[in-house]
Scaffold this motif. Structure first.
Motif, PDB file in Angstrom:
ATOM      1  N   ALA A  28       0.833  -1.208   0.000  1.00 46.89           N
ATOM      2  CA  ALA A  28       0.000   0.000   0.000  1.00 46.89           C
ATOM      3  C   ALA A  28       0.869   1.260   0.000  1.00 46.89           C
ATOM      4  O   ALA A  28       0.551   2.253  -0.683  1.00 46.89           O
ATOM      5  N   MET A  29       1.970   1.231   0.747  1.00 36.84           N
ATOM      6  CA  MET A  29       2.845   2.403   0.795  1.00 36.84           C
ATOM      7  C   MET A  29       3.496   2.642  -0.560  1.00 36.84           C
ATOM      8  O   MET A  29       3.590   3.784  -1.032  1.00 36.84           O
ATOM      9  N   GLY A  30       3.941   1.557  -1.215  1.00 37.70           N
ATOM     10  CA  GLY A  30       4.521   1.704  -2.542  1.00 37.70           C
ATOM     11  C   GLY A  30       3.529   2.276  -3.529  1.00 37.70           C
ATOM     12  O   GLY A  30       3.860   3.165  -4.338  1.00 37.70           O
ATOM     13  N   LYS A  31       2.299   1.794  -3.487  1.00 40.01           N
ATOM     14  CA  LYS A  31       1.263   2.299  -4.389  1.00 40.01           C
ATOM     15  C   LYS A  31       0.945   3.764  -4.092  1.00 40.01           C
ATOM     16  O   LYS A  31       0.698   4.564  -5.013  1.00 40.01           O
ATOM     17  N   THR A  32       0.950   4.132  -2.837  1.00 44.54           N
ATOM     18  CA  THR A  32       0.658   5.523  -2.460  1.00 44.54           C
ATOM     19  C   THR A  32       1.746   6.472  -2.944  1.00 44.54           C
ATOM     20  O   THR A  32       1.475   7.550  -3.463  1.00 44.54           O
ATOM     21  N   LEU A  33       3.005   6.053  -2.800  1.00 44.73           N
ATOM     22  CA  LEU A  33       4.133   6.914  -3.141  1.00 44.73           C
ATOM     23  C   LEU A  33       4.547   6.797  -4.604  1.00 44.73           C
ATOM     24  O   LEU A  33       5.342   7.609  -5.092  1.00 44.73           O
ATOM     25  N   GLY A  34       4.057   5.747  -5.285  1.00 43.54           N
ATOM     26  CA  GLY A  34       4.420   5.550  -6.684  1.00 43.54           C
ATOM     27  C   GLY A  34       5.756   4.875  -6.878  1.00 43.54           C
ATOM     28  O   GLY A  34       6.405   5.054  -7.923  1.00 43.54           O
ATOM     29  N   PHE A  35       6.194   4.063  -5.904  1.00 49.23           N
ATOM     30  CA  PHE A  35       7.463   3.340  -5.996  1.00 49.23           C
ATOM     31  C   PHE A  35       7.225   1.834  -5.875  1.00 49.23           C
ATOM     32  O   PHE A  35       6.292   1.391  -5.187  1.00 49.23           O
ATOM     33  N   GLN A  36       8.088   1.050  -6.513  1.00 48.59           N
ATOM     34  CA  GLN A  36       8.091  -0.385  -6.288  1.00 48.59           C
ATOM     35  C   GLN A  36       8.594  -0.668  -4.878  1.00 48.59           C
ATOM     36  O   GLN A  36       9.433   0.052  -4.338  1.00 48.59           O
ATOM     37  N   VAL A  37       8.095  -1.735  -4.265  1.00 44.84           N
ATOM     38  CA  VAL A  37       8.581  -2.137  -2.944  1.00 44.84           C
ATOM     39  C   VAL A  37      10.088  -2.396  -2.995  1.00 44.84           C
ATOM     40  O   VAL A  37      10.820  -2.030  -2.071  1.00 44.84           O
ATOM     41  N   THR A  38      10.560  -2.996  -4.082  1.00 46.84           N
ATOM     42  CA  THR A  38      11.992  -3.239  -4.233  1.00 46.84           C
ATOM     43  C   THR A  38      12.788  -1.943  -4.153  1.00 46.84           C
ATOM     44  O   THR A  38      13.859  -1.890  -3.535  1.00 46.84           O
ATOM     45  N   GLU A  39      12.266  -0.883  -4.774  1.00 45.71           N
ATOM     46  CA  GLU A  39      12.950   0.407  -4.726  1.00 45.71           C
ATOM     47  C   GLU A  39      12.941   0.972  -3.306  1.00 45.71           C
ATOM     48  O   GLU A  39      13.958   1.532  -2.843  1.00 45.71           O
ATOM     49  N   LEU A  40      11.836   0.834  -2.605  1.00 45.96           N
ATOM     50  CA  LEU A  40      11.753   1.351  -1.239  1.00 45.96           C
ATOM     51  C   LEU A  40      12.706   0.606  -0.311  1.00 45.96           C
ATOM     52  O   LEU A  40      13.266   1.199   0.618  1.00 45.96           O
ATOM     53  N   LEU A  41      12.886  -0.680  -0.548  1.00 46.76           N
ATOM     54  CA  LEU A  41      13.742  -1.491   0.322  1.00 46.76           C
ATOM     55  C   LEU A  41      15.222  -1.280   0.045  1.00 46.76           C
ATOM     56  O   LEU A  41      16.037  -1.285   0.967  1.00 46.76           O
ATOM     57  N   GLY A  42      15.598  -1.130  -1.224  1.00 45.04           N
ATOM     58  CA  GLY A  42      17.023  -1.004  -1.522  1.00 45.04           C
ATOM     59  C   GLY A  42      17.327  -0.828  -2.989  1.00 45.04           C
ATOM     60  O   GLY A  42      18.307  -0.191  -3.357  1.00 45.04           O
ATOM     61  N   GLY A  43      16.532  -1.468  -3.868  1.00 44.27           N
ATOM     62  CA  GLY A  43      16.660  -1.228  -5.297  1.00 44.27           C
ATOM     63  C   GLY A  43      17.926  -1.732  -5.940  1.00 44.27           C
ATOM     64  O   GLY A  43      18.411  -1.138  -6.914  1.00 44.27           O
ATOM     65  N   TYR A  44      18.483  -2.845  -5.450  1.00 46.12           N
ATOM     66  CA  TYR A  44      19.770  -3.307  -5.999  1.00 46.12           C
ATOM     67  C   TYR A  44      19.636  -3.808  -7.431  1.00 46.12           C
ATOM     68  O   TYR A  44      20.434  -3.473  -8.290  1.00 46.12           O
ATOM     69  N   THR A  45      18.618  -4.648  -7.708  1.00 46.44           N
ATOM     70  CA  THR A  45      18.413  -5.177  -9.051  1.00 46.44           C
ATOM     71  C   THR A  45      16.921  -5.374  -9.272  1.00 46.44           C
ATOM     72  O   THR A  45      16.104  -5.008  -8.416  1.00 46.44           O
ATOM     73  N   ASP A  46      16.566  -5.929 -10.411  1.00 46.84           N
ATOM     74  CA  ASP A  46      15.143  -6.130 -10.713  1.00 46.84           C
ATOM     75  C   ASP A  46      14.795  -7.589 -10.933  1.00 46.84           C
ATOM     76  O   ASP A  46      13.713  -7.902 -11.406  1.00 46.84           O
ATOM     77  N   ARG A  47      15.698  -8.517 -10.576  1.00 43.31           N
ATOM     78  CA  ARG A  47      15.446  -9.929 -10.841  1.00 43.31           C
ATOM     79  C   ARG A  47      16.259 -10.828  -9.930  1.00 43.31           C
ATOM     80  O   ARG A  47      17.221 -10.399  -9.293  1.00 43.31           O
ATOM     81  N   MET A  48      15.840 -12.084  -9.899  1.00 41.68           N
ATOM     82  CA  MET A  48      16.602 -13.094  -9.167  1.00 41.68           C
ATOM     83  C   MET A  48      16.655 -14.381  -9.987  1.00 41.68           C
ATOM     84  O   MET A  48      15.706 -14.716 -10.706  1.00 41.68           O
ATOM     85  N   ARG A  49      17.755 -15.110  -9.858  1.00 40.30           N
ATOM     86  CA  ARG A  49      17.792 -16.474 -10.381  1.00 40.30           C
ATOM     87  C   ARG A  49      16.875 -17.348  -9.535  1.00 40.30           C
ATOM     88  O   ARG A  49      16.663 -17.079  -8.349  1.00 40.30           O
ATOM     89  N   VAL A  50      16.336 -18.398 -10.133  1.00 41.22           N
ATOM     90  CA  VAL A  50      15.328 -19.232  -9.485  1.00 41.22           C
ATOM     91  C   VAL A  50      15.910 -20.583  -9.098  1.00 41.22           C
ATOM     92  O   VAL A  50      16.591 -21.237  -9.886  1.00 41.22           O
ATOM     93  N   SER A  51      15.623 -20.984  -7.872  1.00 42.27           N
ATOM     94  CA  SER A  51      15.910 -22.337  -7.396  1.00 42.27           C
ATOM     95  C   SER A  51      14.581 -23.077  -7.273  1.00 42.27           C
ATOM     96  O   SER A  51      13.612 -22.540  -6.732  1.00 42.27           O
ATOM     97  N   HIS A  52      14.539 -24.316  -7.769  1.00 34.82           N
ATOM     98  CA  HIS A  52      13.302 -25.106  -7.685  1.00 34.82           C
ATOM     99  C   HIS A  52      13.431 -26.153  -6.583  1.00 34.82           C
ATOM    100  O   HIS A  52      14.445 -26.820  -6.453  1.00 34.82           O
ATOM    101  N   MET A  53      12.363 -26.299  -5.805  1.00 37.30           N
ATOM    102  CA  MET A  53      12.331 -27.220  -4.676  1.00 37.30           C
ATOM    103  C   MET A  53      11.730 -28.550  -5.129  1.00 37.30           C
ATOM    104  O   MET A  53      10.606 -28.605  -5.623  1.00 37.30           O
ATOM    105  N   LEU A  54      12.487 -29.632  -4.956  1.00 37.23           N
ATOM    106  CA  LEU A  54      12.050 -30.965  -5.351  1.00 37.23           C
ATOM    107  C   LEU A  54      11.581 -31.732  -4.130  1.00 37.23           C
ATOM    108  O   LEU A  54      12.358 -32.043  -3.235  1.00 37.23           O
TER     109      LEU A  54
END
Length: 366
Positions: free
Chosen positions: A109-135
């Protein structure tokens, strides 16, 4: 920006492929959709995946504590008063998933109110992650086939293998079959969910020394204090504390006590606010970190990648972001996609997702 109303909506979506592991198995995602409304008309959303066999929370319990205790405590507070919100939530013992879902919905809700992504509010280091799959538990051939499908279809090359059944006759054989079937081009680690004893864990890890494992996670119970410390001293890979570290204080206790050398951060368990504290603690102590999965749906997975992508440390390793693929459906208007082994945060403010009202009507159970 003040909170006016909180909803806790139960829903149930079957898994196309149930996940089985040492501490339980899941056939239906009986989760809770949490929505935080503000006086500006903004609605923040998050997902609460109760895990009674791990934290003691149930779907009914999550709804009850949110409606009867947490909602009255946060009504009237501003979205920016995060420390005050945390203080009020922490008056109640336990209930980590309920607290975390409310916290993440507030951040959305705060991100939507301010117009920022949560990732940007937290730190904004990158926009993606590599994926690990759980078997999850299955016969060796079936687990190899699933891993091959994930690699060939989604480009995933990191796998967390659930162990904790019979260490010598089955579990080590499964891990060996995966290594032989997938080759050296994939990364693997094992998670026992406290299913082995310390001595069984030590012997099993010794038998798998040649398989090039990256981590070992929660092989034996943390409350087997001396055995766990002894085990961590025996193995030559980082030992991840997961369900044994539901709070920053627990991280400190386990690491300084010699019972872990790495931690798993799960936003479903520590939200964004407490996860940030765990991250900073791990960073200060020099610990390896992985972003874990609580068998989240797509909304929960986007919360995980939103946090993991915000920091260098958490984005360094592949995050456990793919188990929504085992669900038969989901609540989002636009399904998320794993491409080339990566999951990318969504454009737009907040977490970047919207709930499909038709699907919510179909799957809600209240």
């Amino acid at each position: 920006m003040k909170i006016t109303h909180v909803e806790a909506i139960p829903f149930a979506i079957p898994y196309a492929k149930p996940l089985k592991f040492a501490s339980g198995e899941v056939h239906v995602a009986e989760h809770v959709l949490v929505r935080v409304h503000t006086d500006d008309g903004v609605v923040g959303v998050a997902e609460a995946p109760p895990r009674p066999f791990t934290y003691g929370e149930t779907q009914v319990g999550v709804i009850a504590v949110i409606e009867k205790i947490f909602t009255p405590a946060v009504i009237g507070l501003a979205l920016t008063e995060r420390e005050q919100i945390q203080a009020r939530l922490n008056r109640t013992v336990g209930n980590p998933v309920a607290k975390s879902s409310l916290d993440m919905a507030i951040w959305d809700a705060m991100g939507k109110t301010l117009g920022f992504q949560v990732t940007e509010l937290l730190g904004g280091y990158t926009d993606r992650m590599r994926v690990s799959h759980m078997l999850g538990f299955d016969e060796p051939a079936a687990m190899v086939a699933e891993a091959e499908r994930m690699r060939d279809t989604y480009g995933i090359t990191t796998f967390k293998v659930k162990v904790g059944r019979r260490p010598y006759s089955l579990d080590t054989a499964v891990v060996r079959a995966l290594r032989e079937g997938l080759g050296d081009g994939v990364e693997m680690y094992v998670d026992g969910n406290r299913g082995w004893s310390a001595s069984e864990s030590a012997r099993a890890m010794k038998e798998m020394t040649d398989l090039g494992l990256t981590f070992a996670e929660e092989l034996c119970p943390a409350d087997d204090v001396l055995g766990r410390r002894w085990l961590v001293q025996q193995i030559d890979v980082p030992f991840i504390a997961d369900e044994s570290v539901p709070t920053p204080a627990a991280v400190t206790r386990e690491v300084l006590g010699g019972s872990a050398t790495a931690v798993s951060i799960k936003t479903a368990r520590t939200g964004f606010t407490q996860s940030r504290r765990v991250h900073h603690l791990a960073e200060g102590l020099g610990l390896e970190v992985v972003m874990g999965n609580q068998i989240d749906g797509q909304l929960g997975s986007m919360c995980t990648v939103a946090f993991g992508a915000a920091f260098e440390l958490t984005s360094r390793r592949a995050g456990e972001l793919s188990n929504f693929l085992d669900m038969s459906d989901d609540l989002l208007t636009e399904p998320i996609e794993i491409r080339d082994g990566e999951l990318t945060i969504r454009p737009g403010a907040g977490i970047g997702v919207e709930i499909d009202p038709d699907k919510l009507r179909r799957y809600r159970t209240d």
